[in-house]
Scaffold this motif. Structure first.
Motif, mmCIF file in Angstrom:
data_model
loop_
_atom_site.group_PDB
_atom_site.id
_atom_site.type_symbol
_atom_site.label_atom_id
_atom_site.label_comp_id
_atom_site.label_asym_id
_atom_site.label_seq_id
_atom_site.Cartn_x
_atom_site.Cartn_y
_atom_site.Cartn_z
ATOM 1 N N TYR A 90 42.785 10.192 -1.359
ATOM 2 C CA TYR A 90 41.373 9.955 -1.661
ATOM 3 C C TYR A 90 40.761 9.007 -0.633
ATOM 4 C CZ TYR A 90 37.325 7.881 -3.961
ATOM 5 O OH TYR A 90 36.074 7.400 -4.232
ATOM 6 N N LYS A 91 41.470 7.928 -0.347
ATOM 7 C CA LYS A 91 40.987 6.927 0.610
ATOM 8 C C LYS A 91 40.850 7.529 2.003
ATOM 9 C CE LYS A 91 40.148 2.536 1.560
ATOM 10 N NZ LYS A 91 38.894 2.592 2.275
ATOM 11 N N LYS A 92 41.845 8.303 2.403
ATOM 12 C CA LYS A 92 41.814 8.937 3.726
ATOM 13 C C LYS A 92 40.634 9.900 3.822
ATOM 14 C CE LYS A 92 44.709 11.520 6.932
ATOM 15 N NZ LYS A 92 46.024 12.122 7.161
ATOM 16 N N LYS A 93 40.390 10.664 2.769
ATOM 17 C CA LYS A 93 39.259 11.601 2.740
ATOM 18 C C LYS A 93 37.946 10.847 2.919
ATOM 19 C CE LYS A 93 36.775 14.639 -0.337
ATOM 20 N NZ LYS A 93 36.227 14.374 -1.628
ATOM 21 N N ASN A 94 37.778 9.748 2.219
ATOM 22 C CA ASN A 94 36.561 8.943 2.355
ATOM 23 C C ASN A 94 36.426 8.343 3.745
ATOM 24 O OD1 ASN A 94 35.663 9.504 -0.182
ATOM 25 N ND2 ASN A 94 36.195 7.536 -1.058
ATOM 26 N N ASP A 95 37.530 7.867 4.297
ATOM 27 C CA ASP A 95 37.498 7.301 5.647
ATOM 28 C C ASP A 95 37.096 8.373 6.667
ATOM 29 O OD1 ASP A 95 38.294 4.890 4.575
ATOM 30 O OD2 ASP A 95 40.377 5.054 5.258
ATOM 31 N N ILE A 96 37.627 9.581 6.510
ATOM 32 C CA ILE A 96 37.286 10.680 7.411
ATOM 33 C C ILE A 96 35.815 11.045 7.265
ATOM 34 C CG2 ILE A 96 37.657 13.152 7.855
ATOM 35 C CD1 ILE A 96 40.660 12.627 7.233
ATOM 36 N N ALA A 97 35.322 11.079 6.029
ATOM 37 C CA ALA A 97 33.909 11.399 5.796
ATOM 38 C C ALA A 97 33.000 10.377 6.469
ATOM 39 C CB ALA A 97 33.620 11.479 4.304
ATOM 40 N N LYS A 98 33.348 9.102 6.371
ATOM 41 C CA LYS A 98 32.557 8.053 7.024
ATOM 42 C C LYS A 98 32.593 8.209 8.538
ATOM 43 C CE LYS A 98 33.095 4.613 3.381
ATOM 44 N NZ LYS A 98 33.764 3.368 2.991
ATOM 45 N N GLU A 99 33.758 8.502 9.078
ATOM 46 C CA GLU A 99 33.903 8.689 10.518
ATOM 47 C C GLU A 99 33.094 9.888 10.991
ATOM 48 O OE1 GLU A 99 35.045 7.891 14.390
ATOM 49 O OE2 GLU A 99 35.299 6.647 12.616
ATOM 50 N N LEU A 100 33.097 10.974 10.219
ATOM 51 C CA LEU A 100 32.309 12.148 10.586
ATOM 52 C C LEU A 100 30.811 11.841 10.582
ATOM 53 C CD1 LEU A 100 34.215 15.025 8.759
ATOM 54 C CD2 LEU A 100 34.019 14.664 11.229
ATOM 55 N N GLU A 101 30.357 11.083 9.602
ATOM 56 C CA GLU A 101 28.942 10.687 9.562
ATOM 57 C C GLU A 101 28.578 9.846 10.774
ATOM 58 O OE1 GLU A 101 26.193 11.432 7.689
ATOM 59 O OE2 GLU A 101 27.516 12.988 6.920
ATOM 60 N N SER A 102 29.465 8.958 11.164
ATOM 61 C CA SER A 102 29.226 8.128 12.341
ATOM 62 C C SER A 102 29.184 8.979 13.605
ATOM 63 C CB SER A 102 30.321 7.067 12.449
ATOM 64 O OG SER A 102 30.160 6.306 13.610
ATOM 65 N N LYS B 3 28.445 12.135 13.787
ATOM 66 C CA LYS B 3 27.220 12.939 13.702
ATOM 67 C C LYS B 3 26.015 12.129 14.198
ATOM 68 C CE LYS B 3 24.311 15.001 10.125
ATOM 69 N NZ LYS B 3 24.233 15.243 8.681
ATOM 70 N N ALA B 4 25.898 10.908 13.737
ATOM 71 C CA ALA B 4 24.794 10.046 14.157
ATOM 72 C C ALA B 4 24.848 9.783 15.662
ATOM 73 C CB ALA B 4 24.825 8.729 13.378
ATOM 74 N N ASN B 5 26.047 9.535 16.181
ATOM 75 C CA ASN B 5 26.193 9.285 17.618
ATOM 76 C C ASN B 5 25.830 10.516 18.439
ATOM 77 O OD1 ASN B 5 26.951 6.598 17.405
ATOM 78 N ND2 ASN B 5 29.121 7.078 17.270
#
Length: 100
Positions: free
Chosen positions: A45-57, A59-61
């Motif tokens: 669960y934690k890894k999934k959330n960390d990956i989601a945050k990284e993908l959002e970052s 995407k923004a970049n």
């Protein structure tokens, strides 16, 4: 004195009989135990959330870099660039991007 209590805490959770049996079956299949199945679920669960945050970052970049390239190719002045940023944010639902 128990030193484990200084570095670890226990959590008690209730599951339906069906869920409990599935967790128990998974533990048996993996040669593990109930606690390890729950710990692995938390790590997943934690890894999934960390990956989601990284993908959002990322995407923004990418959006920011694409904007910068397009602005440079279009030869926008600083004022035009600021106006374009505002319009882009409005079109994309108010995304918060840094001004550079």
């Amino acid at each position: 004195m128990k030193y484990k209590s200084l570095t670890q805490k226990a959590i008690t959770a209730r599951f339906s009989i069906t869920e409990y049996q599935r967790i128990e079956e998974l533990a048996e299949q993996n040669g593990s135990n109930l606690a390890e199945v729950i710990r692995e679920a938390w790590r997943s669960y934690k890894k999934k959330n960390d990956i989601a945050k990284e993908l959002e970052s990322l995407k923004a970049n990418l959006l920011k870099q694409t904007f910068e390239v397009c602005s440079a190719v279009a030869g926008l002045s600083e004022d035009e660039r600021v106006e374009a940023i505002s319009e882009l944010k409005e079109r994309l639902g108010g995304l918060d991007h840094e001004r550079t």
